[in-house]
Scaffold this active site. Structure first.
Site, PDB file in Angstrom:
ATOM      1  N   GLY A   1       4.780  64.898 -15.272  1.00  0.00           N
ATOM      2  CA  GLY A   1       4.462  65.272 -13.978  1.00  0.00           C
ATOM      3  C   GLY A   1       4.898  66.864 -13.730  1.00  0.00           C
ATOM      4  O   GLY A   1       5.806  66.878 -12.958  1.00  0.00           O
TER       5      GLY A   1
ATOM      6  N   SER B   1      -1.600  63.659 -18.664  1.00  0.00           N
ATOM      7  CA  SER B   1      -1.922  62.710 -19.900  1.00  0.00           C
ATOM      8  C   SER B   1      -1.082  61.397 -19.835  1.00  0.00           C
ATOM      9  O   SER B   1      -0.142  61.111 -19.344  1.00  0.00           O
ATOM     10  CB  SER B   1      -1.271  63.280 -21.230  1.00  0.00           C
ATOM     11  OG  SER B   1      -1.943  64.395 -21.362  1.00  0.00           O
TER      12      SER B   1
ATOM     13  N   GLU C   1      11.263  71.328 -28.380  1.00  0.00           N
ATOM     14  CA  GLU C   1       9.987  70.841 -28.398  1.00  0.00           C
ATOM     15  C   GLU C   1       8.875  71.692 -29.271  1.00  0.00           C
ATOM     16  O   GLU C   1       8.216  71.349 -29.975  1.00  0.00           O
ATOM     17  CB  GLU C   1       9.534  70.411 -26.894  1.00  0.00           C
ATOM     18  CG  GLU C   1       8.027  70.597 -26.890  1.00  0.00           C
ATOM     19  CD  GLU C   1       7.595  68.897 -26.841  1.00  0.00           C
ATOM     20  OE1 GLU C   1       8.240  68.104 -26.917  1.00  0.00           O
ATOM     21  OE2 GLU C   1       6.284  68.804 -26.736  1.00  0.00           O
TER      22      GLU C   1
END
Lengths: 383, 304
Positions: free
Chosen positions: A126, A160, A243
């Protein structure tokens, strides 16, 4: 500098390969999030039970505590074996989990990490809002402290798997009147809480993988704040570098395999005789090799210094744009057959269409170029 | 697996970089000191991978490629590439120029004071005697002396199987250096040149050109490291990886060379500024050990 692997690492690679060969599901992963959820959960559980989930996660929380290199080997073999995309487990495994490992309390870790690894809890992200996509500091969703709870109001978008998720890594503004990076908090939101409304959004490829989420007086215990109230920006940034560096290994190997398949297809249908197509394919083959080398360099940097190098944004940008060129080549080689796609399930056309997200999600390609210009080259900040 | 330079490699690189800054400033690229080659020899830079028995340093291709990228960033003499290959694979211990065979003529590059020159003939690497009494001019790359001779007679093949790949690897390293130079020139200029009351690097239109230059360099550098290691390890796919490194470095050098001129605006178009130097070097290197599409498409590769 050397590109060899130790005998222990080579042995590990054999183990990965053998297990994947015997266990990769024969049936296709359903394309739509709703249809795929049971498949994704079952596959994650299978991975966990066999010891392949959380390879470099701490042993105390269900991981294997192995090295980053072993994690890389696993991801390479995973893609090479055409194992299914982890789908709905993506955010938990690749982002939420690592963020918790780096920032959460022991209680938070003990509760959530094993559930993520076992596929029992689906997470969603979020971060983006209708008014703040790549501009993460522009977040307006608020969390008002009331006793030992936060009362959340606002909306998130492009989330998603929101409609199948159990938990959300939610970034909200918890200091009234604060602006930009200050006064944000990273909280664990129960997606089954009263006051949450989810409106799925259909993509140009026909799938409903993402959604808009509305929060109307949603109550979240203060105990769910990770890294302390007001530290949301730091917590959000803590895993982004990692990431960007290693979160794309599976994509990278997938790209390499796809380029090989495209070369085979272009030979089969004769399009390889078109010099421009041959040149593009040759260039892509060189580029996927370079992408692997760049990722290895970044991982070497992590091993040596504990953190990824400043070129993580380069990897992120290059991976997304290279992937899009590969997807475009795939539909070019299809010729007019691509127009038969009508929200159908042709993988090449669906990948091409949903691939447009790669240079938008997680900071647009333009934002990545700003980061590269400012942090790598030292150009003046324009924001 | 470790694709970051070791502490020894870093130290060698720093020493090379410091020396290059003093001995080979870009401002003097068109008129290098007469004794530059002797200085390069004294520094050991002409024999990094040459066997120690031959007076070389006996280091691996990986270290040589790293150092050559740095030399290339200072537009070092082009004959360093050919000399390194010759010294690694033959017992000729002195300078070797480069030959480029073209239609009707052979071009001799940087072969002054060199008895032999290295070239590629039917995919094999060979050395040729440099005729005496040549008339020397300069190439498009003004740092490179050029003479044209009639198609040369037989040379002597270099039997070392990796010589052609060694040549391609070092040409790739030089091309990466040219790409790095163009990127740095552009970024440095974008920090100081002001328009509309701001440094032009503030504007995304310029910033993104520079960012793309940095991406091309990072991609080419990574592949160069991998290719050098593959050549050192003698892996079966080394030829592909070296070719990929050359292709990416050539593209980076050309694209960055062009972009650098654009970032410099009007001054970038002038002879007195230096923005054209890396571009011209890039064009020259494109003809040295070039890579065709089939070089990259033909070899069977195992993905991942």
């Amino acid at each position: 500098m050397e590109i060899g692997f130790s005998s222990e690492e080579r042995q590990f690679r054999e183990q990965c390969r053998d297990w994947l060969h015997a266990n990769v599901p024969a049936e296709r992963r359903p394309m739509d999030a709703i249809d795929a959820i049971d498949f994704d959960k079952a596959w994650q559980r299978t991975l966990f039970d066999a010891g392949w989930a959380g390879i470099n996660w701490p042993v105390d929380y269900g991981g294997r505590g192995l090295s980053i290199v072993q994690q890389v080997i696993w991801l390479e073999e995973y893609a090479r074996a055409h194992a299914p995309w982890i789908g709905a487990n993506f955010v938990g495994v690749n982002h939420g989990g690592p963020t918790l490992i780096a920032n959460a309390t022991d209680e938070q870790k003990a509760y959530h990490l094993p559930r993520i690894l076992k596929g029992e809890a689906i997470w969603c992200q979020g971060f983006s809002e209708p008014g703040a996509g790549s501009d993460l500091a522009g977040i307006r969703t608020t969390g008002r402290v009331e006793g030992d709870e936060l009362v959340v109001n606002g909306s998130k978008i492009w989330t998603s798997f929101a409609h199948v998720a159990d938990w959300q890594e939610l970034v909200i503004r918890t200091e009234p009147g604060s602006s930009r990076h200050k006064g944000l908090s990273w909280v664990i939101c129960d997606m089954h809480s009263p006051g949450i409304t989810i409106r799925p959004i259909r993509k140009i490829s026909g799938q409903t993988e993402f959604a808009q989420v509305f929060y109307d007086d949603v109550r979240i215990p203060l105990a769910n704040v990770v890294g302390g109230l007001g530290n949301g920006w730091r917590v959000s940034m803590s895993t982004l570098g990692f990431e960007r560096g290693t979160g794309f290994i599976a994509d990278q190997v997938k790209n390499a395999i796809e380029v090989e398949e495209l070369i085979g297809r272009a030979r089969a249908n004769g399009m390889i005789r078109d010099d421009r197509i041959a040149d593009d394919l040759a260039q892509m083959r060189a580029e996927v090799a370079a992408l692997r080398a760049m990722t290895y360099r970044n991982i070497s940097e992590v091993i040596r210094t504990g953190q990824p190098g400043p070129e993580s944004s380069v990897i992120r940008l290059f991976t997304s744009e290279l992937g899009q060129r590969i997807e475009r080549m795939a539909v070019t080689l299809m010729g007019e057959a691509m127009i038969d796609f009508a929200y159908g399930d042709d993988d090449a056309v669906a990948d091409y269409l949903r691939g447009f997200a790669a240079t938008i999600a997680g900071g647009t390609a333009q934002i990545q170029r700003d980061i590269i210009g400012e942090r790598l080259l030292g150009l003046p900040k324009s924001r | 697996m470790d694709l970051t330079p070791s502490a020894e490699q870093e130290a060698f690189l720093t020493a090379t970089s410091d020396w290059c800054r003093d001995a080979m400033p870009i401002e003097a690229a068109r008129a290098r000191p007469a004794n530059l080659w002797q200085q390069l020899e004294a520094m050991g830079l002409t024999g990094i991978s040459a066997p120690e028995a031959q007076g070389g340093m006996g280091l691996e291709f990986g270290t040589e490629a790293l150092v050559f990228a740095e030399l290339g960033r200072h537009l070092a003499p082009i004959a360093l590439i050919s000399t390194a290959v010759v010294r690694h694979s033959t017992d000729h211990a002195a300078k070797a120029g480069l030959t480029l065979a073209g239609a009707g003529a052979v071009r001799l590059l940087d072969a002054r004071d060199a008895g032999i020159a290295l070239g590629v003939r039917d995919g094999r690497v060979a050395t040729f005697d440099v005729p005496a009494g040549l008339t020397w001019g300069v190439a498009i790359d003004q740092t490179v002396p050029l003479a044209r001779v009639a198609p040369s007679p037989d040379g002597s093949d270099i039997s070392a199987p990796r010589a052609a790949l060694h040549l391609q690897l070092l040409a790739a390293a030089f091309a990466l250096g040219a790409a790095d130079l163009a990127r740095d020139m552009a970024a440095d200029y974008a920090k100081v040149r002001e328009q509309f009351d701001r440094p032009i690097g503030w504007f995304q239109a310029i910033k993104h050109i520079c960012a793309d230059m940095a991406v091309r360099c990072a991609v080419a550098r990574s592949q160069l490291y991998y290719a050098a290691c593959a050549l050192d390890a003698g892996t079966g796919d080394a030829a592909f990886h070296v070719a990929a490194a050359k292709r990416l470095a050539d593209r980076a050098a050309l694209d960055n060379g062009r972009a650098n001129i654009q970032v410099h605006g009007g001054i970038g178009m002038t002879d007195e500024a230096y923005a054209h130097l890396p571009l011209k070097r890039a064009h020259l290197l494109g003809f040295i050990a070039p890579v065709s599409s089939s070089d990259l498409l033909t070899p069977e590769l195992e993905p991942a």
